[in-house]
Design a protein around this motif. Structure first.
Motif, PDB file in Angstrom:
ATOM      1  N   ALA A 153       4.026   2.993 -29.800  1.00  0.00           N
ATOM      2  CA  ALA A 153       3.686   3.922 -30.878  1.00  0.00           C
ATOM      3  C   ALA A 153       4.985   4.258 -31.583  1.00  0.00           C
ATOM      4  O   ALA A 153       6.047   4.330 -30.942  1.00  0.00           O
ATOM      5  CB  ALA A 153       3.030   5.191 -30.337  1.00  0.00           C
ATOM      6  N   GLN A 154       4.919   4.466 -32.897  1.00  0.00           N
ATOM      7  CA  GLN A 154       6.160   4.728 -33.635  1.00  0.00           C
ATOM      8  C   GLN A 154       5.827   5.397 -34.961  1.00  0.00           C
ATOM      9  O   GLN A 154       4.865   5.025 -35.617  1.00  0.00           O
ATOM     10  CB  GLN A 154       6.887   3.411 -33.878  1.00  0.00           C
ATOM     11  CG  GLN A 154       8.145   3.496 -34.702  1.00  0.00           C
ATOM     12  CD  GLN A 154       8.978   2.224 -34.605  1.00  0.00           C
ATOM     13  OE1 GLN A 154       9.848   2.116 -33.786  1.00  0.00           O
ATOM     14  NE2 GLN A 154       8.672   1.254 -35.441  1.00  0.00           N
ATOM     15  N   ARG A 155       6.660   6.368 -35.354  1.00  0.00           N
ATOM     16  CA  ARG A 155       6.441   7.071 -36.612  1.00  0.00           C
ATOM     17  C   ARG A 155       7.794   7.541 -37.152  1.00  0.00           C
ATOM     18  O   ARG A 155       8.635   8.005 -36.378  1.00  0.00           O
ATOM     19  CB  ARG A 155       5.537   8.283 -36.378  1.00  0.00           C
ATOM     20  CG  ARG A 155       5.096   9.010 -37.629  1.00  0.00           C
ATOM     21  CD  ARG A 155       4.211  10.227 -37.305  1.00  0.00           C
ATOM     22  NE  ARG A 155       3.071   9.899 -36.458  1.00  0.00           N
ATOM     23  CZ  ARG A 155       2.773  10.509 -35.315  1.00  0.00           C
ATOM     24  NH1 ARG A 155       3.506  11.504 -34.863  1.00  0.00           N
ATOM     25  NH2 ARG A 155       1.715  10.150 -34.621  1.00  0.00           N
ATOM     26  N   MET A 156       7.985   7.449 -38.453  1.00  0.00           N
ATOM     27  CA  MET A 156       9.186   7.997 -39.081  1.00  0.00           C
ATOM     28  C   MET A 156       8.811   9.304 -39.735  1.00  0.00           C
ATOM     29  O   MET A 156       7.800   9.377 -40.450  1.00  0.00           O
ATOM     30  CB  MET A 156       9.711   7.015 -40.118  1.00  0.00           C
ATOM     31  CG  MET A 156      11.069   7.378 -40.666  1.00  0.00           C
ATOM     32  SD  MET A 156      11.717   5.988 -41.614  1.00  0.00           S
ATOM     33  CE  MET A 156      13.407   6.531 -41.810  1.00  0.00           C
ATOM     34  N   LEU A 157       9.607  10.344 -39.513  1.00  0.00           N
ATOM     35  CA  LEU A 157       9.275  11.638 -40.104  1.00  0.00           C
ATOM     36  C   LEU A 157      10.508  12.510 -40.235  1.00  0.00           C
ATOM     37  O   LEU A 157      11.530  12.275 -39.579  1.00  0.00           O
ATOM     38  CB  LEU A 157       8.189  12.354 -39.291  1.00  0.00           C
ATOM     39  CG  LEU A 157       8.564  13.016 -37.964  1.00  0.00           C
ATOM     40  CD1 LEU A 157       7.443  13.938 -37.499  1.00  0.00           C
ATOM     41  CD2 LEU A 157       8.862  11.999 -36.892  1.00  0.00           C
ATOM     42  N   LEU A 158      10.386  13.496 -41.122  1.00  0.00           N
ATOM     43  CA  LEU A 158      11.409  14.530 -41.241  1.00  0.00           C
ATOM     44  C   LEU A 158      10.914  15.712 -40.426  1.00  0.00           C
ATOM     45  O   LEU A 158       9.882  16.304 -40.741  1.00  0.00           O
ATOM     46  CB  LEU A 158      11.578  14.895 -42.720  1.00  0.00           C
ATOM     47  CG  LEU A 158      12.698  15.870 -43.064  1.00  0.00           C
ATOM     48  CD1 LEU A 158      14.062  15.338 -42.628  1.00  0.00           C
ATOM     49  CD2 LEU A 158      12.723  16.121 -44.567  1.00  0.00           C
ATOM     50  N   LEU A 159      11.608  16.040 -39.355  1.00  0.00           N
ATOM     51  CA  LEU A 159      11.178  17.148 -38.498  1.00  0.00           C
ATOM     52  C   LEU A 159      11.329  18.472 -39.243  1.00  0.00           C
ATOM     53  O   LEU A 159      12.335  18.687 -39.933  1.00  0.00           O
ATOM     54  CB  LEU A 159      12.020  17.206 -37.227  1.00  0.00           C
ATOM     55  CG  LEU A 159      11.920  16.032 -36.255  1.00  0.00           C
ATOM     56  CD1 LEU A 159      12.927  16.213 -35.114  1.00  0.00           C
ATOM     57  CD2 LEU A 159      10.507  15.921 -35.695  1.00  0.00           C
ATOM     58  N   SER A 160      10.365  19.370 -39.062  1.00  0.00           N
ATOM     59  CA  SER A 160      10.535  20.746 -39.526  1.00  0.00           C
ATOM     60  C   SER A 160      11.424  21.478 -38.512  1.00  0.00           C
ATOM     61  O   SER A 160      11.602  21.009 -37.374  1.00  0.00           O
ATOM     62  CB  SER A 160       9.181  21.443 -39.617  1.00  0.00           C
ATOM     63  OG  SER A 160       8.638  21.605 -38.311  1.00  0.00           O
ATOM     64  N   ARG A 161      11.954  22.621 -38.897  1.00  0.00           N
ATOM     65  CA  ARG A 161      12.755  23.398 -37.933  1.00  0.00           C
ATOM     66  C   ARG A 161      11.902  23.776 -36.727  1.00  0.00           C
ATOM     67  O   ARG A 161      12.354  23.703 -35.584  1.00  0.00           O
ATOM     68  CB  ARG A 161      13.342  24.657 -38.587  1.00  0.00           C
ATOM     69  CG  ARG A 161      14.475  24.376 -39.556  1.00  0.00           C
ATOM     70  CD  ARG A 161      15.286  25.623 -39.874  1.00  0.00           C
ATOM     71  NE  ARG A 161      16.210  26.003 -38.811  1.00  0.00           N
ATOM     72  CZ  ARG A 161      17.413  25.458 -38.640  1.00  0.00           C
ATOM     73  NH1 ARG A 161      17.855  24.515 -39.440  1.00  0.00           N
ATOM     74  NH2 ARG A 161      18.196  25.860 -37.651  1.00  0.00           N
ATOM     75  N   ALA A 162      10.656  24.175 -36.982  1.00  0.00           N
ATOM     76  CA  ALA A 162       9.777  24.578 -35.867  1.00  0.00           C
ATOM     77  C   ALA A 162       9.533  23.409 -34.918  1.00  0.00           C
ATOM     78  O   ALA A 162       9.518  23.579 -33.689  1.00  0.00           O
ATOM     79  CB  ALA A 162       8.455  25.114 -36.420  1.00  0.00           C
ATOM     80  N   GLN A 163       9.343  22.219 -35.470  1.00  0.00           N
ATOM     81  CA  GLN A 163       9.135  21.037 -34.619  1.00  0.00           C
ATOM     82  C   GLN A 163      10.370  20.738 -33.769  1.00  0.00           C
ATOM     83  O   GLN A 163      10.255  20.421 -32.585  1.00  0.00           O
ATOM     84  CB  GLN A 163       8.873  19.806 -35.510  1.00  0.00           C
ATOM     85  CG  GLN A 163       7.424  19.466 -35.725  1.00  0.00           C
ATOM     86  CD  GLN A 163       7.291  18.273 -36.670  1.00  0.00           C
ATOM     87  OE1 GLN A 163       7.972  18.176 -37.688  1.00  0.00           O
ATOM     88  NE2 GLN A 163       6.404  17.378 -36.342  1.00  0.00           N
ATOM     89  N   ALA A 164      11.557  20.816 -34.393  1.00  0.00           N
ATOM     90  CA  ALA A 164      12.792  20.526 -33.657  1.00  0.00           C
ATOM     91  C   ALA A 164      13.044  21.605 -32.601  1.00  0.00           C
ATOM     92  O   ALA A 164      13.415  21.300 -31.460  1.00  0.00           O
ATOM     93  CB  ALA A 164      13.967  20.437 -34.621  1.00  0.00           C
ATOM     94  N   GLU A 165      12.815  22.859 -32.957  1.00  0.00           N
ATOM     95  CA  GLU A 165      13.023  23.956 -31.991  1.00  0.00           C
ATOM     96  C   GLU A 165      12.072  23.826 -30.806  1.00  0.00           C
ATOM     97  O   GLU A 165      12.463  24.046 -29.659  1.00  0.00           O
ATOM     98  CB  GLU A 165      12.822  25.309 -32.677  1.00  0.00           C
ATOM     99  CG  GLU A 165      13.962  25.683 -33.599  1.00  0.00           C
ATOM    100  CD  GLU A 165      13.665  26.896 -34.477  1.00  0.00           C
ATOM    101  OE1 GLU A 165      14.561  27.272 -35.253  1.00  0.00           O
ATOM    102  OE2 GLU A 165      12.542  27.446 -34.401  1.00  0.00           O
TER     103      GLU A 165
END
Ligand code: CMP
Length: 140
Positions: free
Chosen positions: A35-47
């Motif tokens: 499985a693979q996905r490219m994305l820009l993490l939100s701050r909430a996702q990274a935290e």
């Protein structure tokens, strides 16, 4: 045993056009991308992903960095995948990473270290589920 592990190709490596080179290392070592996905993490996702590091001195910088550009999140599958991926990555600090490892070859510093990989079966299960639904990771 065949395991799944969560890998992240971090913003520094994406910026340097290293996605293909890094995926090649995984595949040549016998790990398959399931499985693979490219994305820009939100701050909430990274935290949330790095919740265990909340309160540490490097936490805010880690979140800044991980949200500074797109990442590739991927599930790697293979025999002994968690430990094998950690071997391929090398030590967290590229200055301490063994020659020929991804971090030794591609990372600039401990806080810009090209890749993340789950460190145990428990964290692999949590981290895979953090980004992927069950039906996305049971393809093989
Ligand atoms: P990673 O495997 O993604 O997990 C936590 C990350 O925090 C780690 O890789 C490093 O890139 C980052 N980090 C930044 N500073 C430090 C530090 N002083 N010690 C450990 N990890 C750090």
């Amino acid at each position: 045993a065949v395991e799944q592990t969560l890998s992240i190709i971090k913003p520094d490596a994406v910026r340097k056009n290293l996605i293909g080179a890094i995926v090649s290392r995984f595949e040549q070592a016998g790990l398959s991308v399931v499985a693979q996905r490219m994305l820009l993490l939100s701050r909430a996702q990274a935290e949330g992903f790095y919740a265990e590091h909340q309160g540490k001195p490097f936490f805010d910088g880690l979140v800044d960095f991980m949200t500074s550009g797109p990442v590739v999140v991927q599930v790697l599958s293979g025999e002994n995948a968690i430990a094998l991926n950690r071997e391929l990555m090398g030590a967290t600090d590229p200055a301490k990473a063994a020659p020929g490892t991804i971090r030794a070859d591609y990372a600039e510093a401990i806080n810009k270290n090209a890749v993340h990989g789950s460190d145990s079966p428990t964290s692999a299960a949590r981290e895979v589920a953090y980004f992927f639904a069950t039906h996305e990771v049971n393809l093989r």
